[in-house]
Design a protein around this motif. Structure first.
Motif, PDB file in Angstrom:
ATOM      1  N   PHE A 155      -3.169   2.194   1.443  1.00  0.00           N
ATOM      2  CA  PHE A 155      -2.049   2.872   2.089  1.00  0.00           C
ATOM      3  C   PHE A 155      -0.840   2.851   1.172  1.00  0.00           C
ATOM      4  N   VAL A 156      -0.135   3.978   1.140  1.00  0.00           N
ATOM      5  CA  VAL A 156       1.074   4.117   0.315  1.00  0.00           C
ATOM      6  C   VAL A 156       2.129   4.849   1.142  1.00  0.00           C
ATOM      7  N   THR A 157       3.346   4.929   0.631  1.00  0.00           N
ATOM      8  CA  THR A 157       4.387   5.667   1.337  1.00  0.00           C
ATOM      9  C   THR A 157       4.187   7.168   1.140  1.00  0.00           C
ATOM     10  N   GLU A 158       4.798   7.945   2.022  1.00  0.00           N
ATOM     11  CA  GLU A 158       4.583   9.388   2.054  1.00  0.00           C
ATOM     12  C   GLU A 158       4.962  10.097   0.754  1.00  0.00           C
ATOM     13  N   ASP A 159       5.922   9.524   0.013  1.00  0.00           N
ATOM     14  CA  ASP A 159       6.375  10.174  -1.221  1.00  0.00           C
ATOM     15  C   ASP A 159       5.704   9.612  -2.472  1.00  0.00           C
ATOM     16  N   SER A 160       4.715   8.744  -2.273  1.00  0.00           N
ATOM     17  CA  SER A 160       4.038   8.138  -3.418  1.00  0.00           C
ATOM     18  C   SER A 160       3.123   9.145  -4.111  1.00  0.00           C
ATOM     19  N   GLU A 161       3.068   9.040  -5.432  1.00  0.00           N
ATOM     20  CA  GLU A 161       2.183   9.905  -6.216  1.00  0.00           C
ATOM     21  C   GLU A 161       0.893   9.185  -6.604  1.00  0.00           C
ATOM     22  N   ILE A 162       0.691   8.004  -6.051  1.00  0.00           N
ATOM     23  CA  ILE A 162      -0.511   7.226  -6.354  1.00  0.00           C
ATOM     24  C   ILE A 162      -1.746   7.922  -5.784  1.00  0.00           C
ATOM     25  N   THR A 163      -2.786   7.987  -6.581  1.00  0.00           N
ATOM     26  CA  THR A 163      -4.070   8.528  -6.132  1.00  0.00           C
ATOM     27  C   THR A 163      -5.161   7.503  -6.427  1.00  0.00           C
ATOM     28  N   PHE A 164      -6.273   7.622  -5.697  1.00  0.00           N
ATOM     29  CA  PHE A 164      -7.385   6.689  -5.892  1.00  0.00           C
ATOM     30  C   PHE A 164      -8.682   7.469  -5.807  1.00  0.00           C
ATOM     31  N   THR A 165      -9.478   7.353  -6.862  1.00  0.00           N
ATOM     32  CA  THR A 165     -10.744   8.081  -6.929  1.00  0.00           C
ATOM     33  C   THR A 165     -11.943   7.147  -6.849  1.00  0.00           C
ATOM     34  N   GLY A 166     -11.680   5.863  -6.592  1.00  0.00           N
ATOM     35  CA  GLY A 166     -12.774   4.912  -6.469  1.00  0.00           C
ATOM     36  C   GLY A 166     -12.761   3.801  -7.501  1.00  0.00           C
ATOM     37  N   GLU A 167     -11.957   3.945  -8.567  1.00  0.00           N
ATOM     38  CA  GLU A 167     -11.883   2.939  -9.617  1.00  0.00           C
ATOM     39  C   GLU A 167     -10.610   2.110  -9.446  1.00  0.00           C
ATOM     40  N   LEU A 168     -10.772   0.859  -9.025  1.00  0.00           N
ATOM     41  CA  LEU A 168      -9.605  -0.001  -8.829  1.00  0.00           C
ATOM     42  C   LEU A 168      -8.886  -0.300 -10.146  1.00  0.00           C
ATOM     43  N   SER A 169      -9.617  -0.258 -11.250  1.00  0.00           N
ATOM     44  CA  SER A 169      -8.999  -0.528 -12.551  1.00  0.00           C
ATOM     45  C   SER A 169      -7.893   0.469 -12.869  1.00  0.00           C
ATOM     46  N   SER A 170      -7.966   1.674 -12.283  1.00  0.00           N
ATOM     47  CA  SER A 170      -6.936   2.691 -12.530  1.00  0.00           C
ATOM     48  C   SER A 170      -5.614   2.344 -11.846  1.00  0.00           C
ATOM     49  N   LEU A 171      -5.646   1.333 -10.953  1.00  0.00           N
ATOM     50  CA  LEU A 171      -4.448   0.934 -10.204  1.00  0.00           C
ATOM     51  C   LEU A 171      -3.943  -0.444 -10.638  1.00  0.00           C
ATOM     52  N   ALA A 172      -4.388  -0.886 -11.795  1.00  0.00           N
ATOM     53  CA  ALA A 172      -4.111  -2.255 -12.249  1.00  0.00           C
ATOM     54  C   ALA A 172      -2.626  -2.570 -12.383  1.00  0.00           C
ATOM     55  N   ASP A 173      -1.802  -1.590 -12.652  1.00  0.00           N
ATOM     56  CA  ASP A 173      -0.380  -1.853 -12.890  1.00  0.00           C
ATOM     57  C   ASP A 173       0.458  -1.863 -11.611  1.00  0.00           C
ATOM     58  N   TYR A 174      -0.138  -1.563 -10.490  1.00  0.00           N
ATOM     59  CA  TYR A 174       0.618  -1.491  -9.235  1.00  0.00           C
ATOM     60  C   TYR A 174       0.619  -2.837  -8.509  1.00  0.00           C
ATOM     61  N   GLN A 175       1.630  -3.014  -7.665  1.00  0.00           N
ATOM     62  CA  GLN A 175       1.746  -4.221  -6.852  1.00  0.00           C
ATOM     63  C   GLN A 175       1.026  -4.000  -5.526  1.00  0.00           C
ATOM     64  N   PHE A 176       0.031  -4.827  -5.258  1.00  0.00           N
ATOM     65  CA  PHE A 176      -0.757  -4.723  -4.035  1.00  0.00           C
ATOM     66  C   PHE A 176      -0.266  -5.713  -2.992  1.00  0.00           C
ATOM     67  N   GLY A 177      -0.410  -5.339  -1.724  1.00  0.00           N
ATOM     68  CA  GLY A 177      -0.166  -6.254  -0.619  1.00  0.00           C
ATOM     69  C   GLY A 177      -1.458  -6.489   0.132  1.00  0.00           C
ATOM     70  N   MET A 178      -1.751  -7.740   0.450  1.00  0.00           N
ATOM     71  CA  MET A 178      -2.979  -8.066   1.172  1.00  0.00           C
ATOM     72  C   MET A 178      -2.761  -9.313   2.013  1.00  0.00           C
ATOM     73  N   ARG A 179      -3.574  -9.485   3.038  1.00  0.00           N
ATOM     74  CA  ARG A 179      -3.457 -10.652   3.904  1.00  0.00           C
ATOM     75  C   ARG A 179      -4.104 -11.863   3.253  1.00  0.00           C
ATOM     76  N   LYS A 180      -3.446 -12.996   3.408  1.00  0.00           N
ATOM     77  CA  LYS A 180      -3.892 -14.236   2.778  1.00  0.00           C
ATOM     78  C   LYS A 180      -5.264 -14.658   3.303  1.00  0.00           C
ATOM     79  N   ASP A 181      -6.155 -15.003   2.374  1.00  0.00           N
ATOM     80  CA  ASP A 181      -7.502 -15.509   2.667  1.00  0.00           C
ATOM     81  C   ASP A 181      -8.401 -14.468   3.327  1.00  0.00           C
ATOM     82  N   PHE A 182      -7.961 -13.203   3.380  1.00  0.00           N
ATOM     83  CA  PHE A 182      -8.817 -12.145   3.903  1.00  0.00           C
ATOM     84  C   PHE A 182      -9.797 -11.717   2.814  1.00  0.00           C
TER      85      PHE A 182
END
Length: 305
Positions: A155-182
């Motif tokens: 999930f991203v904000t409405e004005d984000s230009e981030i895209t995802f085609t299935g390769e997480l390595s392409s998003l390596a420079d972004y800051q991710f948010g996730m739930r602890k121990d999930f």
């Protein structure tokens, strides 16, 4: 005879004390948790603080089952009468399985990390919506039947230009948010462990993470595809005057992974017989169509409005 009479009087006194308890939490519960007893013979759930039976008879041994706040699958709320209730599509499924088993149980809400810890220690008997991971197999007996199939998405904000085609390595420079121990499935978990995803902000709850996404403190939120429906509404209700407005959130089209989740029972509780019977009934529900019917009816009533 006098000794027997005294013992009977003690039993009556203890029973009367248990009945008199209403919405107060169990004194042995971790701080901040909520518990409710589910009796398959009652028309409504009732608060109960009685000790767990040690009987091996599944129908007479009350199980202590934990959930986390993870809508639409499992969550708690206070009804108009001020009573604690539990709901969610997975909660509804588990209630039906235990109803068919004539198995009494209590539900309580816990933070995810604490729930895993108490499951490992045998201080709770079960936990559901759990992904099977090697380290968890050491302390939990998982069902063979999948309880729910979860789809992890970004999930991203409405004005984000981030895209995802299935390769997480392409998003390596972004800051991710996730739930602890999930766990978000082997693909994402491995990417974090191997530092393919290098920048991670973790929190025990989804709401603070969504706020961070709104304010730009994180770029991407990883979550199950339907949970955001509830959390986004909560964030809008909690907005402060300084935040003014949370940007709309959009879900990227490509899923990260679809992962099965299970019912997990503590090995410390030694209740494999319950796990096996749970598996059998859940399998029957899938075969007779009631499993999918429960899911469809719950979603129509709660998500498709």
């Amino acid at each position: 005879m006098k000794i027997i009479a005294v013992m009977l009087l003690c039993v009556v006194s203890i029973t009367s004390l248990a009945i008199s308890l209403n919405t107060s939490a169990h004194s042995a519960l971790p701080h901040g948790s909520a518990m409710i007893a589910m009796s398959q013979h009652d028309s409504e759930p009732v608060i109960d603080a009685r000790a767990k039976s040690t009987s091996n008879n599944p129908s007479s041994s009350k199980l202590h089952i934990a959930i986390v706040e993870y809508p639409p699958y499992e969550f708690s709320y206070i009804d108009q009468d001020g009573k604690l209730q539990f709901d969610g599509v997975s909660v509804t499924l588990v209630k039906e399985v235990f109803r068919r088993l004539n198995q009494t149980f209590e539900l309580q809400t816990l933070p995810w990390s604490r729930a895993l810890k108490l499951l490992k220690e045998g201080k709770i008997d079960g936990l559901f919506e759990v992904l099977s991971r090697p380290e968890r197999l050491a302390y939990a007996d998982f069902t063979q039947e999948v309880l729910m199939q979860e789809v992890v998405m970004l999930f991203v904000t409405e004005d984000s230009e981030i895209t995802f085609t299935g390769e997480l390595s392409s998003l390596a420079d972004y800051q991710f948010g996730m739930r602890k121990d999930f766990s978000y499935g082997p693909y994402f978990d491995t990417a974090v462990e191997q530092k393919v995803i290098k920048h991670v902000t973790a929190d025990v709850e989804s709401t603070p993470l969504l706020l961070k996404l709104c304010t730009g403190d994180i770029d991407i939120l990883v979550a199950e595809k339907d949970t955001i429906h509830y959390v986004e509404k909560e964030v809008k209700a909690l907005q402060s005057s300084s935040l003014r407005r949370c940007k709309n959130i959009k879900r990227l089209e490509q899923a990260v992974q679809s992962t099965p989740t299970y019912m997990a029972f503590s090995k410390q509780s030694d209740i494999k017989h319950v796990r096996d019977r749970f598996d059998q009934v859940l399998r029957q529900m899938k075969q007779d169509g009631s499993y999918q019917k429960i899911i469809d009816e719950w979603k129509r009533a709660n998500l498709d409005k």
